[in-house]
Design a protein around this motif. Structure first.
Motif, short mmCIF file in Angstrom:
data_model
loop_
_atom_site.label_atom_id
_atom_site.label_comp_id
_atom_site.label_asym_id
_atom_site.label_seq_id
_atom_site.Cartn_x
_atom_site.Cartn_y
_atom_site.Cartn_z
N VAL A 252 0.84 -1.20 0.00
CA VAL A 252 0.00 0.00 0.00
C VAL A 252 0.88 1.25 0.00
O VAL A 252 0.65 2.19 -0.76
N ALA A 253 1.90 1.26 0.85
CA ALA A 253 2.81 2.41 0.92
C ALA A 253 3.56 2.58 -0.40
O ALA A 253 3.76 3.71 -0.86
N GLU A 254 3.96 1.48 -1.02
CA GLU A 254 4.70 1.54 -2.28
C GLU A 254 3.85 2.18 -3.38
O GLU A 254 4.30 3.10 -4.07
N ALA A 259 4.88 5.03 -8.93
CA ALA A 259 5.81 4.11 -9.59
C ALA A 259 7.26 4.60 -9.54
O ALA A 259 8.19 3.81 -9.65
N THR A 260 7.45 5.92 -9.41
CA THR A 260 8.80 6.46 -9.37
C THR A 260 9.18 6.93 -7.97
O THR A 260 10.18 7.63 -7.80
N THR A 265 11.40 2.34 -6.12
CA THR A 265 12.64 2.28 -6.89
C THR A 265 13.85 1.83 -6.08
O THR A 265 14.97 1.85 -6.59
N HIS A 266 13.64 1.45 -4.83
CA HIS A 266 14.74 0.95 -4.00
C HIS A 266 14.43 -0.50 -3.60
O HIS A 266 13.52 -0.75 -2.81
N GLU A 267 15.19 -1.43 -4.15
CA GLU A 267 14.91 -2.85 -3.96
C GLU A 267 15.05 -3.32 -2.52
O GLU A 267 14.43 -4.31 -2.13
#
Length: 311
Positions: A252-254, A259-260, A265-267
């Motif tokens: 949810v936070a992601e 998307a950017t 963007t941090h694995e």
């Protein structure tokens, strides 16, 4: 489950008008996935999937609904394999959509299995116990959660595919659709966790004889021997719920960050709060395969209930 995932991948490609295997000079998603963590995740999920399949085919009687657990593990492993393939080179939209949706949607199989599992677990007890201890009537519990999983799966599948579009408008719309699906999934699973915890607490408080089985056989790890103490499976389901809730909140936070965004963007965030909690949660069933704790009576009752839901 795997057919639905593939259908959503094809739908997303068609909807964006980018089904062709075209390339660009910028990695899709804003970053290039690292291969080493993906290889590790592939191996871990693959090993767990193999153990799940062994349990599914060797522990008798076979509980057919439990096939969702090895299928989910297998789909996750496939997702990481596709994630690795995508990096050669990391510019192909169809490959990106494939690994992204496999990893995003595979946990829906885990949830479907757990939703049906609670129905079978409570069927072990007399009707008086289930009536007094369940927040939802036993005849509705499977129907409610399975249908919620179906609709959130649809929202995430369609939204996740559109979110990968190079069209900014479609990508934004897809991101919001997937976010709505993830929010509803998180709320639904949170409610499931409350139902599970309250059921255990009420059984312990009001039915002490049912809470503590008399003279159970010693528990054996990685065995086919039946588990007499139902609380072992109950505790595993509680631990599993924690891992899935961590993953749900992270997702949810992601998607809320876009998307950017920094999370997307941090694995490191992805492996710490998505892959690792899921793997730990579902690998517990390699040690405690649920069918070992379910008697024949509960299996027959829940199979009838599931048939009514699907038919």
């Amino acid at each position: 489950m795997s057919r639905l995932v593939c259908s959503f991948i094809l739908f997303a490609c068609f909807a964006t008008g980018l089904a062709a295997d075209t390339s660009d000079d910028q990695p899709i998603g804003g970053f290039v996935p690292k291969r080493i963590p993906a290889y590790i995740a592939l191996v871990l999920f693959g090993i767990s999937a193999i153990i799940h399949w062994i349990h599914f085919f060797t522990v008798k009687p076979t509980r057919r609904f439990l096939i969702s657990l090895p299928l989910g593990m297998t789909a996750m492993a496939i997702g990481f394999a596709l994630r690795i393939v995508y990096t050669y080179p990391p510019f192909t939209l169809v490959r990106y959509i494939a690994w992204d949706l496999f990893i995003l949607l595979s946990p829906c199989a885990f949830l479907a299995g757990l939703y049906m599992l609670i129905g079978r677990l409570v069927a072990i007890f007399d009707q008086e116990v289930t009536d007094r201890c369940l927040l939802i009537h036993s005849s509705r519990i499977v129907k409610f959660f399975v249908w919620s999983d179906f609709w959130t799966f649809n929202l995430q599948g369609n939204g996740g595919g559109l979110a990968a579009s190079k069209n900014a408008t479609l990508s934004k719309v897809g991101n919001w659709i997937a976010l709505v699906g993830l929010i509803f999934q998180a709320l639904s699973f949170l409610f499931f966790t409350c139902v599970l915890l309250i059921f255990g607490w009420r059984v312990r408080a009001h039915f002490p004889a049912a809470w503590r089985p008399q003279n159970p056989r010693p528990f054996k790890v990685l065995s086919r021997q039946p588990i007499d103490d139902w609380r072992i499976l109950f505790y595993v389901m509680c631990a599993t719920s924690v891992g899935i809730l961590i993953r749900s909140i992270f997702r949810v936070a992601e998607f809320a960050g876009g998307a950017t965004g920094s999370i997307a963007t941090h694995e490191g965030y992805f492996y710490t709060f998505d892959s690792l909690p899921l793997w730990l949660a579902m690998t517990l069933y390699c040690v405690v395969w649920p069918a070992r704790a379910l008697n024949e009576h509960s299996g027959q009752m829940e199979l009838q209930a599931l048939h009514k839901v699907l038919v």
